[in-house]
Write an enzyme that holds these catalytic residues in place. Structure first.
Site, PDB file in Angstrom:
ATOM      1  N   GLN A 180      -1.962   3.165  28.846  1.00 52.30           N
ATOM      2  CA  GLN A 180      -3.259   2.863  28.241  1.00 52.30           C
ATOM      3  C   GLN A 180      -3.102   1.710  27.254  1.00 52.30           C
ATOM      4  OE1 GLN A 180      -3.883   6.859  26.521  1.00 52.30           O
ATOM      5  NE2 GLN A 180      -4.235   5.851  24.558  1.00 52.30           N
TER       6      GLN A 180
ATOM      7  N   GLY B  40      -2.519  -4.214  -1.211  1.00 52.71           N
ATOM      8  CA  GLY B  40      -1.869  -3.091  -1.857  1.00 52.71           C
ATOM      9  C   GLY B  40      -0.750  -3.577  -2.772  1.00 52.71           C
ATOM     10  N   TRP B  41      -0.119  -2.661  -3.444  1.00 52.42           N
ATOM     11  CA  TRP B  41       0.911  -3.007  -4.428  1.00 52.42           C
ATOM     12  C   TRP B  41       2.034  -3.846  -3.803  1.00 52.42           C
ATOM     13  CZ3 TRP B  41       1.409  -3.110  -9.489  1.00 52.42           C
ATOM     14  CH2 TRP B  41       2.686  -3.201 -10.061  1.00 52.42           C
TER      15      TRP B  41
ATOM     16  N   GLU C 184      -3.495  -6.989  -5.895  1.00 50.91           N
ATOM     17  CA  GLU C 184      -2.999  -6.468  -7.162  1.00 50.91           C
ATOM     18  C   GLU C 184      -1.985  -7.452  -7.764  1.00 50.91           C
ATOM     19  OE1 GLU C 184      -1.700  -2.373  -6.739  1.00 50.91           O
ATOM     20  OE2 GLU C 184      -3.296  -1.961  -5.306  1.00 50.91           O
ATOM     21  N   TYR C 185      -2.461  -8.526  -8.538  1.00 46.91           N
ATOM     22  CA  TYR C 185      -3.823  -8.711  -9.051  1.00 46.91           C
ATOM     23  C   TYR C 185      -4.102 -10.212  -9.106  1.00 46.91           C
ATOM     24  CZ  TYR C 185      -3.187  -3.922 -10.538  1.00 46.91           C
ATOM     25  OH  TYR C 185      -2.921  -2.586 -10.551  1.00 46.91           O
TER      26      TYR C 185
ATOM     27  N   ASP D 201      -3.181   6.041 -12.312  1.00 47.80           N
ATOM     28  CA  ASP D 201      -1.904   5.369 -12.596  1.00 47.80           C
ATOM     29  C   ASP D 201      -1.932   4.607 -13.923  1.00 47.80           C
ATOM     30  OD1 ASP D 201      -0.884   6.389 -10.285  1.00 47.80           O
ATOM     31  OD2 ASP D 201      -0.936   4.511  -9.150  1.00 47.80           O
TER      32      ASP D 201
END
Length: 584
Positions: free
Chosen positions: A290, A317-318, A359-360, A427
């Site tokens: 598939q 993400g971090w 971030e960030y 956090d």
């Protein structure tokens, strides 16, 4: 079997279709062409429509191609000639659930079964509708025209499976709708012979107002790509725990940002991992051939079972935020690369938009960025220009300290382009400060003795609202996990420690489902719970504290709440139940 075997009067030939076998996510189809005339047939070409989501993946004894849902099979060099009375059969493998239905069949341009209008082809599919002006109660649609050899007479407009209008123009405004509600549209063309062509692609548009998808508060949770490994957490767990019924948005975490582009994170987990029947959402096992497996296929099955759910692909993400700096040297190219990946035809229908988790911007996380405060606004403006009315969100800092991360980027200026911000109100404190002081990682408010006064959820929300960001565009972040220290003798917050407490997967952090019995709650502080057991000290949210946090979100008129991340909940989804019930 769908038989189309009546003589084609003008062509002197017939075509018969049969679905020879079906294995759930795919099938084998066979066509038989027969020369019913008195003269030899020198070549043949069959065209037909499959339902949306059904496709040919491989074929033999014919060359098969498509335009949208319209498929065409042409003879090979060795089997184009058919003597009178002779027949041949060719076949193919397909994917999707519509392999038993073919419509609008033509053989060498004439009707396969002798009916219809011989020599008159059906209209092509119109372009997928796009949305113009959207209000609380109306959606303006437009689409590119279909084509036909005899001319287009009009268009049938469908909302879901219901025909809501027939128009002669390539635009229509649907009215009388409900605020904050998603509607899915498609269009079919009709020619002057009254033949109806194949459907356009579908477009889902959400009316404004109402507080979020489905008219409710947004209830979003992150589903991590790596959860399928050590955590053994799969899309099916969202269904069996009852979470899928209580959530309306999922962020799939994470895609990477590399060399100025959005890229896939772990392709094995995303699209290759084979699922057996027992761990599959619908109880159907994957097959070796598939075209799509893994998390993406399972989440498609989850959406089919729970169609109210929207899914966004989250990038960054971090760990993977370092690539944003290079990518934002060309915002338009960056947005284009992300659009192409998110809406790749291989997983068509899975994603409803994108979440950008940098971030960030213009600040430091795992790495540091110095692009300047305008970079956030520039990024979201470029992505809105490319993604149109698709969902566009961002996870943002909750550092409300003076000169802190909120002050480093123009989140207020970017807000006009986003559907909402996921404010990471967790956090704040943890065992990266190995000696403490112990403090709850997700305090709702400040409290006497808090290590940094502005490190709390309410300070972040008030600062963002004070910048002019509408509260409906802010989601309160909550964790389905705890953070902890070891070597702690003091039960109340503010104690000293010797290092991070042991966790099941890594030091200093553990899931709620592990902590609730291993280290039960001792007390609450600043709207969240803490626990002292032996020499360990943990903080985490419980159903009771989450209920109070959701009351806060409603009182502040926030857009809703989101969870990092879903696998930390119990098998019966008790935390998600508290979030859902609390938001209403």
């Amino acid at each position: 079997m769908v038989g189309l075997a009546s003589p084609a009067q003008a062509a002197g030939a017939t075509a018969t279709y049969q679905k020879a076998s079906d294995w759930g996510t795919g099938f084998e189809g066979r066509w038989t062409v027969k020369n019913t005339g008195t003269a030899p047939l020198s070549s043949w070409s069959i065209s037909w429509d499959f339902p949306a989501g059904t496709s040919v993946t491989s074929s033999w004894d014919a060359d098969v191609s498509n335009t949208g849902t319209r498929w065409t099979a042409k003879n090979k060099s060795y089997n184009g000639s058919l003597a009178p009375g002779a027949s041949l059969t060719f076949g193919f493998n397909g994917s999707g659930s519509g392999g038993g239905t073919v419509t609008n069949c033509t053989l060498n341009g004439d009707a396969c079964d002798g009916g219809g209008v011989p020599g008159d082809s059906v209209p092509s599919a119109p372009g997928t509708p796009s949305a113009g002006t959207v209000t609380d109660t109306s959606i303006a649609l437009s689409w590119t025209a279909a084509t036909d050899d005899k001319g287009i007479k009009n268009y049938d407009v469908y909302r879901g499976s219901t025909k809501v209008a027939t128009v002669t123009d390539t635009k229509y405004t649907d009215t009388g709708l409900t605020a904050g509600t998603p509607y899915t549209y498609s269009v079919r063309a009709r020619d002057t012979a009254d033949q109806v062509g194949p459907s356009s692609g579908s477009q889902t548009v959400t009316t404004t107002g109402g507080g979020g998808p489905g008219g409710d508060k947004i209830k979003m949770g992150y589903f991590t790509e790596w959860g399928v490994y050590q955590r053994n957490y799969h899309a099916k767990n969202l269904d069996t725990s009852g979470t899928a019924q209580k959530i309306n948005t999922i962020n799939y975490a994470f895609g990477n940002v590399q060399n100025g582009r959005c890229t896939m994170g772990d392709s094995y987990a995303a699209i290759e991992k084979a699922y057996g029947a027992g761990e599959s959402v619908d109880g159907v096992a994957d097959t070796w051939d598939q075209p799509l497996r893994g998390n993406f296929n399972q989440l498609l099955k989850l959406k089919k079972k729970h169609p109210h759910i929207k899914i966004l692909w989250s990038f960054g993400g971090w760990t993977w935020s370092g690539g944003f700096t290079q990518a934002m040297q060309n915002p338009a190219a960056f947005a284009q690369s992300c659009y192409d990946l998110v809406f790749d035809p291989r997983w068509q229908g899975l994603f409803d938009g994108i979440d950008l988790d940098w971030e960030y911007p213009n600040a430091c996380g795992l790495t540091c960025d110095s692009s300047g405060p305008a970079v956030m606004k520039n990024m979201m403006q470029a992505f809105r220009a490319k993604f149109g009315n698709k969902l566009l969100t961002a996870a943002i800092t909750a550092d409300a300290s003076s000169g802190g991360k909120i002050d480093k980027a123009d989140y207020a200026g970017a807000a006009q382009y986003v559907d909402w911000y996921n404010v990471m109100t967790y956090d704040f404190f943890g065992a990266w400060d190995a000696q403490g002081p112990t403090a709850p990682h997700s305090p709702l408010t400040s409290y006497d003795g808090i290590p940094i006064a502005a490190f709390n959820s309410d300070s972040a929300i008030q600062k963002l609202k004070g910048m002019g960001i509408p509260p409906a565009k802010l989601l309160l972040g909550v964790g389905f996990y705890g953070r902890g220290w070891t070597g702690v003798t003091q039960s109340a917050p503010g104690g000293t420690a010797t290092g991070p407490a042991p966790g099941k997967y890594e030091q200093g952090i553990d899931d709620y489902k592990e902590l609730k019995s291993r280290c039960p709650v001792t007390g609450t502080v600043a709207g969240t719970a803490y626990a002292h057991c032996g020499n360990q000290w943990w903080s985490y949210d419980t159903p009771a504290t989450l209920t109070a946090k959701m009351t806060y979100a409603k009182n502040q008129k926030l857009g809703g709440a989101f969870i990092w991340e879903l696998s930390g909940d119990t098998a019966n989804g008790e935390l998600m139940t508290a979030v859902s019930n609390g938001l209403g």
